[in-house]
Design a protein around this motif. Structure first.
Motif, PDB file in Angstrom:
ATOM      1  N   LEU A   1       0.806  -1.218   0.000  1.00  0.00           N
ATOM      2  CA  LEU A   1       0.000   0.000   0.000  1.00  0.00           C
ATOM      3  C   LEU A   1       0.841   1.272   0.000  1.00  0.00           C
ATOM      4  O   LEU A   1       0.430   2.276  -0.569  1.00  0.00           O
ATOM      5  CB  LEU A   1      -0.943   0.030   1.211  1.00  0.00           C
ATOM      6  CG  LEU A   1      -2.246  -0.787   1.109  1.00  0.00           C
ATOM      7  CD1 LEU A   1      -3.034  -0.670   2.404  1.00  0.00           C
ATOM      8  CD2 LEU A   1      -3.090  -0.326  -0.065  1.00  0.00           C
ATOM      9  N   THR A   2       1.986   1.254   0.653  1.00  0.00           N
ATOM     10  CA  THR A   2       2.799   2.456   0.843  1.00  0.00           C
ATOM     11  C   THR A   2       4.254   2.170   0.498  1.00  0.00           C
ATOM     12  O   THR A   2       4.755   1.069   0.761  1.00  0.00           O
ATOM     13  CB  THR A   2       2.712   2.947   2.306  1.00  0.00           C
ATOM     14  OG1 THR A   2       1.335   3.133   2.644  1.00  0.00           O
ATOM     15  CG2 THR A   2       3.458   4.256   2.502  1.00  0.00           C
ATOM     16  N   CYS A   3       4.900   3.171  -0.085  1.00  0.00           N
ATOM     17  CA  CYS A   3       6.331   3.069  -0.378  1.00  0.00           C
ATOM     18  C   CYS A   3       7.103   3.778   0.730  1.00  0.00           C
ATOM     19  O   CYS A   3       6.994   4.997   0.904  1.00  0.00           O
ATOM     20  CB  CYS A   3       6.639   3.708  -1.732  1.00  0.00           C
ATOM     21  SG  CYS A   3       8.352   3.520  -2.253  1.00  0.00           S
ATOM     22  N   TRP A   4       7.868   3.007   1.475  1.00  0.00           N
ATOM     23  CA  TRP A   4       8.642   3.555   2.585  1.00  0.00           C
ATOM     24  C   TRP A   4      10.038   3.913   2.087  1.00  0.00           C
ATOM     25  O   TRP A   4      10.726   3.076   1.509  1.00  0.00           O
ATOM     26  CB  TRP A   4       8.727   2.542   3.725  1.00  0.00           C
ATOM     27  CG  TRP A   4       7.378   2.259   4.329  1.00  0.00           C
ATOM     28  CD1 TRP A   4       6.504   1.307   3.946  1.00  0.00           C
ATOM     29  CD2 TRP A   4       6.780   2.979   5.392  1.00  0.00           C
ATOM     30  NE1 TRP A   4       5.364   1.363   4.698  1.00  0.00           N
ATOM     31  CE2 TRP A   4       5.495   2.388   5.610  1.00  0.00           C
ATOM     32  CE3 TRP A   4       7.171   4.062   6.198  1.00  0.00           C
ATOM     33  CZ2 TRP A   4       4.629   2.840   6.590  1.00  0.00           C
ATOM     34  CZ3 TRP A   4       6.298   4.502   7.173  1.00  0.00           C
ATOM     35  CH2 TRP A   4       5.049   3.910   7.363  1.00  0.00           C
ATOM     36  N   PRO A   5      10.472   5.173   2.291  1.00  0.00           N
ATOM     37  CA  PRO A   5      11.765   5.613   1.733  1.00  0.00           C
ATOM     38  C   PRO A   5      12.945   5.000   2.481  1.00  0.00           C
ATOM     39  O   PRO A   5      12.802   4.514   3.608  1.00  0.00           O
ATOM     40  CB  PRO A   5      11.715   7.135   1.921  1.00  0.00           C
ATOM     41  CG  PRO A   5      10.838   7.337   3.105  1.00  0.00           C
ATOM     42  CD  PRO A   5       9.796   6.246   3.033  1.00  0.00           C
ATOM     43  N   ALA A   6      14.102   5.029   1.820  1.00  0.00           N
ATOM     44  CA  ALA A   6      15.331   4.547   2.470  1.00  0.00           C
ATOM     45  C   ALA A   6      15.636   5.416   3.691  1.00  0.00           C
ATOM     46  O   ALA A   6      15.580   6.645   3.630  1.00  0.00           O
ATOM     47  CB  ALA A   6      16.491   4.592   1.488  1.00  0.00           C
ATOM     48  N   THR A   7      15.954   4.755   4.794  1.00  0.00           N
ATOM     49  CA  THR A   7      16.087   5.462   6.069  1.00  0.00           C
ATOM     50  C   THR A   7      17.288   4.910   6.841  1.00  0.00           C
ATOM     51  O   THR A   7      17.494   3.689   6.895  1.00  0.00           O
ATOM     52  CB  THR A   7      14.809   5.281   6.919  1.00  0.00           C
ATOM     53  OG1 THR A   7      13.679   5.704   6.158  1.00  0.00           O
ATOM     54  CG2 THR A   7      14.901   6.073   8.214  1.00  0.00           C
ATOM     55  N   PRO A   8      18.115   5.792   7.437  1.00  0.00           N
ATOM     56  CA  PRO A   8      19.217   5.315   8.281  1.00  0.00           C
ATOM     57  C   PRO A   8      18.692   4.618   9.539  1.00  0.00           C
ATOM     58  O   PRO A   8      17.552   4.841   9.963  1.00  0.00           O
ATOM     59  CB  PRO A   8      19.967   6.609   8.637  1.00  0.00           C
ATOM     60  CG  PRO A   8      19.551   7.602   7.603  1.00  0.00           C
ATOM     61  CD  PRO A   8      18.144   7.247   7.237  1.00  0.00           C
ATOM     62  N   ARG A   9      19.526   3.792  10.116  1.00  0.00           N
ATOM     63  CA  ARG A   9      19.125   3.072  11.316  1.00  0.00           C
ATOM     64  C   ARG A   9      18.873   4.040  12.462  1.00  0.00           C
ATOM     65  O   ARG A   9      19.546   5.057  12.606  1.00  0.00           O
ATOM     66  CB  ARG A   9      20.214   2.081  11.736  1.00  0.00           C
ATOM     67  CG  ARG A   9      20.427   0.959  10.742  1.00  0.00           C
ATOM     68  CD  ARG A   9      21.446  -0.044  11.270  1.00  0.00           C
ATOM     69  NE  ARG A   9      21.687  -1.107  10.312  1.00  0.00           N
ATOM     70  CZ  ARG A   9      22.634  -1.059   9.379  1.00  0.00           C
ATOM     71  NH1 ARG A   9      23.417   0.008   9.308  1.00  0.00           N
ATOM     72  NH2 ARG A   9      22.782  -2.063   8.539  1.00  0.00           N
ATOM     73  N   GLY A  10      17.877   3.683  13.266  1.00  0.00           N
ATOM     74  CA  GLY A  10      17.565   4.475  14.441  1.00  0.00           C
ATOM     75  C   GLY A  10      16.570   5.595  14.199  1.00  0.00           C
ATOM     76  O   GLY A  10      16.221   6.308  15.143  1.00  0.00           O
ATOM     77  N   GLN A  11      16.117   5.767  12.970  1.00  0.00           N
ATOM     78  CA  GLN A  11      15.163   6.838  12.684  1.00  0.00           C
ATOM     79  C   GLN A  11      13.759   6.265  12.472  1.00  0.00           C
ATOM     80  O   GLN A  11      13.572   5.093  12.151  1.00  0.00           O
ATOM     81  CB  GLN A  11      15.596   7.621  11.445  1.00  0.00           C
ATOM     82  CG  GLN A  11      16.873   8.423  11.658  1.00  0.00           C
ATOM     83  CD  GLN A  11      17.129   9.380  10.505  1.00  0.00           C
ATOM     84  OE1 GLN A  11      16.288   9.542   9.616  1.00  0.00           O
ATOM     85  NE2 GLN A  11      18.291  10.027  10.532  1.00  0.00           N
ATOM     86  N   VAL A  12      12.784   7.134  12.653  1.00  0.00           N
ATOM     87  CA  VAL A  12      11.374   6.773  12.502  1.00  0.00           C
ATOM     88  C   VAL A  12      10.793   7.552  11.323  1.00  0.00           C
ATOM     89  O   VAL A  12      11.018   8.764  11.196  1.00  0.00           O
ATOM     90  CB  VAL A  12      10.575   7.075  13.784  1.00  0.00           C
ATOM     91  CG1 VAL A  12       9.096   6.722  13.588  1.00  0.00           C
ATOM     92  CG2 VAL A  12      11.163   6.306  14.965  1.00  0.00           C
ATOM     93  N   VAL A  13      10.057   6.859  10.460  1.00  0.00           N
ATOM     94  CA  VAL A  13       9.401   7.484   9.304  1.00  0.00           C
ATOM     95  C   VAL A  13       7.900   7.535   9.568  1.00  0.00           C
ATOM     96  O   VAL A  13       7.285   6.514   9.897  1.00  0.00           O
ATOM     97  CB  VAL A  13       9.689   6.696   8.011  1.00  0.00           C
ATOM     98  CG1 VAL A  13       8.985   7.353   6.821  1.00  0.00           C
ATOM     99  CG2 VAL A  13      11.190   6.612   7.767  1.00  0.00           C
ATOM    100  N   VAL A  14       7.349   8.729   9.430  1.00  0.00           N
ATOM    101  CA  VAL A  14       5.908   8.936   9.628  1.00  0.00           C
ATOM    102  C   VAL A  14       5.295   9.360   8.289  1.00  0.00           C
ATOM    103  O   VAL A  14       5.746  10.339   7.690  1.00  0.00           O
ATOM    104  CB  VAL A  14       5.627   9.989  10.707  1.00  0.00           C
ATOM    105  CG1 VAL A  14       4.114  10.180  10.879  1.00  0.00           C
ATOM    106  CG2 VAL A  14       6.278   9.589  12.023  1.00  0.00           C
ATOM    107  N   LEU A  15       4.267   8.624   7.841  1.00  0.00           N
ATOM    108  CA  LEU A  15       3.590   8.916   6.578  1.00  0.00           C
ATOM    109  C   LEU A  15       2.080   8.986   6.803  1.00  0.00           C
ATOM    110  O   LEU A  15       1.547   8.388   7.738  1.00  0.00           O
ATOM    111  CB  LEU A  15       3.896   7.837   5.526  1.00  0.00           C
ATOM    112  CG  LEU A  15       5.360   7.673   5.123  1.00  0.00           C
ATOM    113  CD1 LEU A  15       5.493   6.495   4.148  1.00  0.00           C
ATOM    114  CD2 LEU A  15       5.903   8.943   4.494  1.00  0.00           C
ATOM    115  N   ALA A  16       1.417   9.694   5.908  1.00  0.00           N
ATOM    116  CA  ALA A  16      -0.053   9.783   5.974  1.00  0.00           C
ATOM    117  C   ALA A  16      -0.658   8.473   5.462  1.00  0.00           C
ATOM    118  O   ALA A  16      -0.049   7.730   4.688  1.00  0.00           O
ATOM    119  CB  ALA A  16      -0.543  10.961   5.137  1.00  0.00           C
ATOM    120  N   CYS A  17      -1.876   8.199   5.889  1.00  0.00           N
ATOM    121  CA  CYS A  17      -2.579   7.007   5.409  1.00  0.00           C
ATOM    122  C   CYS A  17      -2.738   7.084   3.887  1.00  0.00           C
ATOM    123  O   CYS A  17      -3.053   8.148   3.334  1.00  0.00           O
ATOM    124  CB  CYS A  17      -3.962   6.900   6.073  1.00  0.00           C
ATOM    125  SG  CYS A  17      -3.891   6.388   7.797  1.00  0.00           S
TER     126      CYS A  17
END
Length: 457
Positions: free
Chosen positions: A71-87
């Motif tokens: 359903l959602t494409c989660w971007p590349a993220t460094p370790r230890g970080q949190v990604v918040v996206l809209a529904c």
């Protein structure tokens, strides 16, 4: 671990589209449902492709790589970080709902604050229940019209065999009945072919490009439906002509009827097919998005229904005049009962029951309209075959005559001297009636064919 995706709607989308196609050239609720599902699936597919292409271009990224979770494409993220996206895709009925994932040493964590239905306020249980109820409803409708068309097909094939094999039944009126029977047979066969192809696993995705065979099945179905309506119109035109016109060439009129019944629908279907190829060539052609394409199919059918209804009213008026005194004293039955009987016999032959919903808006009682036009309409061929073949006085007389002849041959052997002398004179057949009409008065000619239609038990 990927999150749980929304309940699959492809089967419901396909079933709703097939029933919308069978019901009429376009249908309100089922048409909108399918296109909403298809638009949602197209957006999901476009996002998925874009996400996977971007993920392939990213090399040597430390942490969590780009991920698609259906359903959602989660971007590349460094370790230890949190990604918040809209529904995603307005899945949430409540605004400002968000979902999040964390990137850890083990990779992406589970969706927070929970699966998409819970996190976005999407009532998965209620939606699944509604979808299940719709599946049961559409499946019941499909079983109903499949039963009706199967019964009609078997009855019509027997009726066609009777009218074709017995030479004494060959006349213009029965020829027109036979063409009507053929149109009902083709309609039933086209429904079975369409369902077989549309509900096949290889053709289960109506949102993608359909195969040539799938499109051809839908074109055949649309032609058979329109031809069936036009042959109902021909029945009305022929009966009205018999009652109104004093002298006319049945042979010349018969070829005109064939042109109306089989020729006119082919013109409209060819125009619809050409426009569909160049302007709306997507899916399996079982749904119609353009109003022009919709009216190319619906306008001729509505016109035939309207004309037949006018002819029906005019014929009833003629019958009322013919059943007035002094005929009342000559008959044991009431003229009103004879009029009621004649009216009920003409309703399935003229397709008058289609006028109940033909001119209502598309969104008017969709469930009632589907049941009436699909399930009830599928038995029309069965009713017409029973009334105008098996209960017809001429057909019954000819069957009795043949049965007596076969019985006598079985009892008396092959001796021709024992044949029944009056066997050939049992019952009034089309051939004897036509020969008598040519020597009779014009009024007798106009009324005899309708009397033959009214000679049912």
């Amino acid at each position: 671990m990927s999150p749980r995706s929304p309940p699959p709607a492809r089967w419901l989308c396909l079933l709703a589209g097939a029933l919308a196609c069978a019901l009429r050239p376009a249908s309100g609720w089922a048409h909108e449902l399918q296109w909403e599902v298809c638009d949602f699936m197209r957006m999901i597919e476009a996002e998925r492709k874009q996400c996977l292409e971007d993920a392939q271009l990213e090399d040597g990224i430390e942490g969590c790589s780009k991920m698609w979770d259906n359903l959602t494409c989660w971007p590349a993220t460094p370790r230890g970080q949190v990604v918040v996206l809209a529904c995603p895709f307005n899945l949430s009925p409540i605004q400002d709902r968000n979902v999040s994932r964390s990137c850890t040493e083990e990779g992406w964590t589970h969706l927070e604050p929970g699966p998409y239905p819970d996190a976005c306020g999407f009532d998965d249980k209620e939606s699944g229940l509604d979808e299940q109820q719709l599946k049961i409803f559409y499946s019941s409708v499909k079983i109903g019209y499949t039963t009706g068309y199967s019964l009609s097909l078997a009855t019509l094939l027997v009726a066609m065999a009777i009218l074709s094999l017995f030479r004494k039944l060959h006349c213009t009126r029965n020829y027109i009945h036979m063409h009507l029977f053929v149109s009902f047979i083709l309609r039933a066969v086209s429904v079975f072919i369409k369902d077989l192809i549309l509900f096949d696993d290889t053709e289960s995705d109506n949102c993608s490009e359909g195969s040539v065979g799938c499109k051809a099945a839908v074109v055949l179905f649309q032609y058979c439906v329109m031809a069936n309506f036009f042959w109902l119109l021909v029945e009305g035109l022929y009966l009205h002509t018999l009652l109104v016109v004093s002298f006319f060439s049945e042979r010349k009129y018969f070829w005109g009827y064939i042109l109306i019944g089989w020729g006119l629908p082919s013109i409209f279907i060819m125009a619809w097919t050409i426009i569909r190829i160049y302007f709306e060539d997507h899916g399996c052609w079982d749904t119609i998005n353009s109003s022009l394409l919709w009216w190319i199919l619906r306008a001729p059918i509505l016109t035939s229904i309207l004309v037949n209804f006018v002819l029906f009213i005019r014929i009833i008026r003629i019958l009322v005049q013919k059943l007035r005194p002094p005929d009342v004293g000559k008959s044991n039955s009431s003229p009103y009962s004879r009029l009621t009987k004649s009216t009920l016999l003409l309703i399935p032959l003229f397709g008058i029951h289609y006028t109940m919903f033909a001119f209502f808006p598309n969104n008017f009682k969709d469930d009632v309209k589907i049941v009436f036009e699909l399930v009830v309409g599928s038995f029309q061929g069965f009713v017409v075959a029973i009334l105008y073949c098996f209960l017809n006085g001429e057909v019954q007389a000819e069957l009795r005559r043949k049965w007596r002849r076969w019985t006598l041959k079985g009892i008396l052997g092959r001796g021709r001297q024992y044949q029944h002398p009056s066997g050939s004179s049992i019952g009034a057949t089309c051939s004897t009636q036509v020969s008598m009409l040519t020597r009779g008065s014009p009024s007798g000619r106009r009324s005899s064919s309708f009397q033959a239609e009214d000679s049912l038990v």
